[in-house]
Scaffold this active site. Structure first.
Site, PDB file in Angstrom:
ATOM      1  N   SER A 129      -6.519  -2.297   1.234  1.00 18.09           N
ATOM      2  CA  SER A 129      -6.734  -1.726  -0.103  1.00 18.09           C
ATOM      3  C   SER A 129      -7.129  -2.766  -1.146  1.00 18.09           C
ATOM      4  O   SER A 129      -6.942  -2.559  -2.343  1.00 18.09           O
ATOM      5  CB  SER A 129      -5.491  -0.963  -0.576  1.00 18.09           C
ATOM      6  N   TYR A 140      -9.776   3.914  -5.368  1.00 16.91           N
ATOM      7  CA  TYR A 140      -8.829   5.001  -5.574  1.00 16.91           C
ATOM      8  C   TYR A 140      -8.918   5.706  -6.920  1.00 16.91           C
ATOM      9  O   TYR A 140      -8.257   6.714  -7.128  1.00 16.91           O
ATOM     10  CB  TYR A 140      -7.402   4.480  -5.348  1.00 16.91           C
ATOM     11  N   ASN A 174     -10.683  -0.510  10.242  1.00 20.78           N
ATOM     12  CA  ASN A 174      -9.426   0.068   9.771  1.00 20.78           C
ATOM     13  C   ASN A 174      -8.968   1.119  10.782  1.00 20.78           C
ATOM     14  O   ASN A 174      -9.718   2.049  11.084  1.00 20.78           O
ATOM     15  CB  ASN A 174      -9.663   0.704   8.392  1.00 20.78           C
ATOM     16  N   GLU A 217     -14.658  -5.505   8.698  1.00 23.36           N
ATOM     17  CA  GLU A 217     -13.376  -5.213   9.331  1.00 23.36           C
ATOM     18  C   GLU A 217     -13.367  -3.786   9.865  1.00 23.36           C
ATOM     19  O   GLU A 217     -14.230  -2.970   9.527  1.00 23.36           O
ATOM     20  CB  GLU A 217     -12.219  -5.398   8.349  1.00 23.36           C
ATOM     21  N   GLY A 258      -7.602   5.823   4.982  1.00 24.79           N
ATOM     22  CA  GLY A 258      -6.931   6.656   3.992  1.00 24.79           C
ATOM     23  C   GLY A 258      -7.358   8.111   4.067  1.00 24.79           C
ATOM     24  O   GLY A 258      -8.462   8.443   4.495  1.00 24.79           O
ATOM     25  N   ARG A 299     -12.403   3.230  11.193  1.00 24.58           N
ATOM     26  CA  ARG A 299     -13.465   3.168  10.184  1.00 24.58           C
ATOM     27  C   ARG A 299     -13.864   1.709  10.028  1.00 24.58           C
ATOM     28  O   ARG A 299     -13.033   0.872   9.667  1.00 24.58           O
ATOM     29  CB  ARG A 299     -12.967   3.722   8.851  1.00 24.58           C
ATOM     30  N   ASP A 301     -16.064  -1.183   8.242  1.00 25.09           N
ATOM     31  CA  ASP A 301     -16.777  -1.530   7.017  1.00 25.09           C
ATOM     32  C   ASP A 301     -17.816  -2.603   7.326  1.00 25.09           C
ATOM     33  O   ASP A 301     -17.529  -3.552   8.071  1.00 25.09           O
ATOM     34  CB  ASP A 301     -15.801  -2.048   5.960  1.00 25.09           C
ATOM     35  N   GLU A 318       0.810  -1.218   0.000  1.00 26.79           N
ATOM     36  CA  GLU A 318       0.000   0.000   0.000  1.00 26.79           C
ATOM     37  C   GLU A 318       0.848   1.275   0.000  1.00 26.79           C
ATOM     38  O   GLU A 318       0.374   2.345   0.361  1.00 26.79           O
ATOM     39  CB  GLU A 318      -0.930  -0.001   1.205  1.00 26.79           C
TER      40      GLU A 318
END
Length: 335
Positions: A175, A244, A299, A297, A303, A283, A285, A17
């Site tokens: 990612s 992205y 994070n 999961e 990002g 964060r 998900d 990443e």
């Protein structure tokens, strides 16, 4: 200089990443207020305060003063940084290793500590932790690269335990690198081969159907959940391109959820944040299904690129990107 807070931004690194981390780090550098901060940009892979292809050291587009460094010890002439802003992603930056290093130096840093970072990075152990707290996650199984006999019969085992389709992903990666949506048994071998390029353990989960969302949380002990972001992938699942690319997934914030589903999603995100012991930000998900929310999961270093989800959620809550960075640095100093 003396009245400014010294902030070292760690970015780059050596994980898969790296490119995402460089984008996050650059975004942070561009937004830090030069009136408040003396900023040091550090690529942890090379020690150089310069991006690949750049002829000169980084300078924030917003006018931030970025000091050129060859390595972290050179900060000693100005004194150690007051705060380290971790803009690293993936193994080596998000898994607790750099956090442990900074703990040893007694330097405050943004984001979660060693244990929370390590647990969130390891998706299989994260699932076990969630299960112990009765937090719903997709049915799943793990497969190690060394388990040759199981790998040869993996398609059959997956069919018996989970059925198809499934999602196969590296246990410790982000990612969507090495992640595949597998619809049939004959696709398993190639998917596992790709996954094992990034990790020695594959996590295999049932493919959950529903509305995909993510919920960010800000704060330490007194934390708050931001408005959920709804994700509508352009591709079959929320892959690297969707995440992205400028023309990637459609992201709607606040998510188009009922009041009841919104409340449940926020409560689950807060529960995951506290269960892991996250600090500053996280964060989570998840999918909203007919039977409620299912967590994928959490994070610990979301990002901060131009297409990232945490800044979108913060903006929906009336928090500018510059203010968000101020808050994260403030949470780091609280520790």
């Amino acid at each position: 200089m003396n009245d400014k807070l010294k902030v070292a931004v760690l970015m780059g690194g050596q994980s898969a990443e790296r490119s995402v981390s460089l984008a996050t780090g650059t975004q942070v550098l561009n937004a830090l207020d030069p009136e408040k901060y003396a900023v040091y940009a550090i690529d942890t892979a090379t020690g150089l305060a310069q991006l690949p292809g750049e002829a000169s050291p980084l300078v924030g587009a917003g006018g931030a003063s970025v000091t050129a460094l060859t390595q972290l010890p050179q900060l000693e002439k100005d004194g150690l940084p007051d705060v380290v802003f971790i803009a690293l992603h993936g193994p080596g930056g998000e898994d607790g290793s750099v956090q442990g290093f900074l703990e040893t130096l007694r330097i405050p840093y943004t984001g979660s500590g060693v244990l929370a970072s390590a647990l969130a990075m390891d998706k299989a152990r994260y699932k076990l932790l969630c299960t112990s707290a009765s937090i719903p996650t997709p049915a799943g199984m793990t497969l190690k690269k060394t388990e040759s006999a199981r790998i040869r019969k993996a398609s059959e085992e997956i069919g018996l335990q989970l059925g198809y389709p499934v999602v196969i992903k590296p246990c410790r990666q982000g990612s969507s690198y090495g992640t595949r949506l597998v619809k049939a048994p004959e696709e398993v071998a190639e998917a596992l081969k790709d996954t094992f390029r990034y990790d020695t353990t594959a996590l295999i989960e049932e493919c959950v159907q529903g509305t995909e969302i993510t919920v960010a949380v800000l704060g330490n002990d007194d934390c708050v959940a931001l408005p959920p972001v709804e994700i509508i992938p352009k591709n079959e699942f929320f892959d690297f391109e969707d995440k992205y690319s400028v023309d990637g997934a459609q992201e709607i914030c606040p998510a188009r959820l009922s009041e009841e589903d919104t409340k449940e999603a926020k409560e689950l995100a807060l529960e995951c944040h506290r269960l892991l012991g996250c600090r500053g930000m996280s964060r989570t998900d998840m999918f909203v299904t007919d039977d409620g929310c299912v967590v994928l999961e959490t994070n610990t270093i979301p990002g901060m690129t131009p297409t990232s989800l945490l800044p979108k959620a913060a903006a929906a809550a009336g928090i500018s990107f510059e203010k968000l960075l101020d808050m994260l640095i403030g949470y780091a100093k609280e520790k």
